[in-house]
Design a protein around this motif. Sequence first.
Motif, PDB file in Angstrom:
ATOM      1  N   LYS A  35       0.805  -1.014  -0.016  1.00  0.00           N
ATOM      2  CA  LYS A  35       0.049   0.115   0.019  1.00  0.00           C
ATOM      3  C   LYS A  35       0.787   1.195  -0.005  1.00  0.00           C
ATOM      4  CE  LYS A  35      -3.931  -2.196   0.394  1.00  0.00           C
ATOM      5  NZ  LYS A  35      -5.062  -2.131  -0.531  1.00  0.00           N
ATOM      6  N   VAL A  36       1.513   1.497   1.102  1.00  0.00           N
ATOM      7  CA  VAL A  36       2.439   2.563   1.338  1.00  0.00           C
ATOM      8  C   VAL A  36       3.665   2.246   1.403  1.00  0.00           C
ATOM      9  CG1 VAL A  36       0.482   3.982   2.104  1.00  0.00           C
ATOM     10  CG2 VAL A  36       2.090   2.889   3.509  1.00  0.00           C
ATOM     11  N   PHE A  37       4.845   3.113   1.046  1.00  0.00           N
ATOM     12  CA  PHE A  37       6.316   2.987   1.321  1.00  0.00           C
ATOM     13  C   PHE A  37       6.696   2.670   2.905  1.00  0.00           C
ATOM     14  CE2 PHE A  37      10.686   4.368   2.002  1.00  0.00           C
ATOM     15  CZ  PHE A  37      11.382   3.800   0.888  1.00  0.00           C
ATOM     16  N   GLY A  38       6.014   3.627   3.723  1.00  0.00           N
ATOM     17  CA  GLY A  38       6.249   3.286   5.151  1.00  0.00           C
ATOM     18  C   GLY A  38       7.609   3.932   5.552  1.00  0.00           C
ATOM     19  N   LYS A  39       7.580   3.589   7.108  1.00  0.00           N
ATOM     20  CA  LYS A  39       8.865   4.158   7.825  1.00  0.00           C
ATOM     21  C   LYS A  39      10.219   3.188   7.419  1.00  0.00           C
ATOM     22  CE  LYS A  39      10.436   4.541  12.537  1.00  0.00           C
ATOM     23  NZ  LYS A  39      11.732   3.826  12.439  1.00  0.00           N
ATOM     24  N   MET A  40      11.388   3.817   7.466  1.00  0.00           N
ATOM     25  CA  MET A  40      12.480   3.013   7.127  1.00  0.00           C
ATOM     26  C   MET A  40      12.765   2.323   8.704  1.00  0.00           C
ATOM     27  SD  MET A  40      14.506   2.207   4.713  1.00  0.00           S
ATOM     28  CE  MET A  40      14.468   3.917   3.803  1.00  0.00           C
ATOM     29  N   ILE A  41      13.113   0.820   8.305  1.00  0.00           N
ATOM     30  CA  ILE A  41      13.655   0.071   9.547  1.00  0.00           C
ATOM     31  C   ILE A  41      15.046  -0.327   9.503  1.00  0.00           C
ATOM     32  CG2 ILE A  41      13.101  -2.082  10.914  1.00  0.00           C
ATOM     33  CD1 ILE A  41      10.556  -0.170  10.579  1.00  0.00           C
ATOM     34  N   TYR A  42      15.893  -0.397  10.464  1.00  0.00           N
ATOM     35  CA  TYR A  42      17.273  -0.374  10.427  1.00  0.00           C
ATOM     36  C   TYR A  42      17.623  -1.666  11.222  1.00  0.00           C
ATOM     37  CZ  TYR A  42      16.784   4.435   8.891  1.00  0.00           C
ATOM     38  OH  TYR A  42      16.533   5.679   8.129  1.00  0.00           O
TER      39      TYR A  42
END
Length: 459
Positions: free
Chosen positions: A380-387
């Motif tokens: 749906k959406v790109f979203g937050k970056m996860i590290y």
Amino acid sequence: MIEKIYIYHTNDVHSHFQYWPRIHEEVTRQRKLHAARQESMFVFDIGDHIDRVHPYTEGTLGKGNIDLLNAAGYDAVTIGNNEGITLPHEALDKLYENAQFDCVVANLFAEDGTRPNWAKPYQVFETDNHTKIGLIGVTINFQYFYEPLHWKVTDPFEALQHWVPIVKEQTDIVIILSHLGLSDDQRIAKEFPGVHLVLGGHTHHVLMNGELVEDCLLACTGKYGNFLGKVELHYDVEKRKMVEKKAILMETMQLPNTIGENQQLKAIAESGKQLLNKPIADLPYTLETDWYQDTELNQLLCSALTEWCQADCSFINAGLLVAGLEKGIVTEYDIHQICPHPINPCIIRLPGAVLKEVLAQTFNDPYISLQLKGFGFRGKVFGKMIYDQITFNGKGAAMEIYINGEAIDSKQLYTVATIDIFAFARFYPELTRSEKQFVVPEFMRDLLKWKLSNMFPLT
């Protein structure tokens, strides 16, 4: 005598089967009508019929799609990038073994340079009036993906330069099945006089009445089976000359409902679900995801990426996981539903100074709410970056970034794991320019299955 020849075509269906029963019914109906009028008819697909986003395609590794094409009476297809680079080598090599049609693709070879036995550079069809139609297929040469899958893909225009003269010599009408995109289709029309028709795909362009370029007709049906293409060729048999060409698109939503189409679609979906109903893990608690927050599940996927790629660190976008997992037994179907994308891991090697610049861009990410389309993304959406193994301290120019607890060394070369999208789509330009290695044939969901099965094994 003017012979009328009819060609029906699809492209970029991407396993969107909602209108497939109507396409099947329409080409079957038209075949009977043309036969009654003693008119020749052919049906072609221009690639990306398969897409592993659908459980039926995933469960059969595309062979279910071939069954659908067989049942609809297709005469020939070419491959798109979804057939070519989203299947393991052996799966593509066996994809067409039960096909009742020809697969024409002139620029794909085995690793040793030999042509696979299922791929023909061209095929010649003959009408009832003995007019010969030469069909050449070409597909886009994503060599960075084909090579690690042990295929060799060559320049499609070099292939056409070799085969078009040969086919022209043998036939009256030359047709190209081109999974290259509209701009390359236009180039074909300009560079290869004597090509009568280019049936296109890949860029999902919609040409309602075709496009005439240098006396060559271009035709394409968009995507997802929303249209069925119809081309009518008028050929003067005595003068051996094309006198008229026209193309139209039929909106499949407007075609008559087929008997039992809902039941057919449900059966296809249920078949895929059953094929993927294989337990892989037993969760002691629910794992939730969130496109805008860190969660245990998206952190778990990111850490799996670091481990699998033996990288120093990794980052992904949270939108890769479209839903969470409930407590209890988790199946392959469950994983497929929450991570449906045909997206591969990618290993990128970056000097510390460049890595720091890239990570600073991701930290202040403008894409978090982007409704991302294409590039293999099916969410749906790109979203937050996860590290994983990456931490930040401070903000702006004073921000410090740590890898494995140590400040980034601007001169050190780091191995970074991420997703293939970031290596070819220009979200972060430095990544597209850097040394990279695509990890195939594994998708991100394969890494998730591996991690979950190790963390929460079946009892």
